[in-house]
Design a protein around this motif. Sequence first.
Motif: not given
Length: 122
Positions: A79-106
Motif C-alpha cells: 500500500r505504501l509503494y502504491e500510494r507513492s506512485g509505484f506500479t507492480p512490474l513482475s514477480v522476481v526470485f531473490d535468493g529463492g524468495v519470491e518478491r514483487l518488483r515495483y517501479c516508479r519514475e522520479t
Amino acid sequence: MEKRAYCVRSSANRLAGAMLLGGSDAGYWIRWLAVSSASRGRGIGTALVKSALKAFPPRSSVYVDTFVDDTLDGRAARRLYERSGFTPLSVVFDGGVERLRYCRETPSDREEVCDSLSPSGL
C-alpha cells in the motif's frame, strides 16, 4: 550514486524507521525500508519514500522489491509503494524468495517532497 542510508528517530531517541538507497543511471533502488511496529501509521514510511525520490535524479526509474500479494505481513508495504506512485512490474526470485518488483519514475518537476524525515508527533 553513492549508497545512502537514512534513519528516523522518535522523540524518545528510538529508531522509528530506516532506509537504504543505491543504484546508477540504469536504475535506482530503494534497497531496504523498514518502520518499527511502534511507529507505524505516523507517516514515517511515506516520508522515507519521498526522501528517496528526492535523492534520485529527475526522470529516473526507481525500483523496490517487496512482499508478494499473498503475504499478509506485506500488505502495508505494498500500500505504501502504491500510494507513492509505484506500479507492480513482475514477480522476481531473490535468493529463492519470491518478491514483487515495483517501479516508479522520479518527478521531472521535482514535485514537493518533504525535506524533513521527522513527521510531527513523534
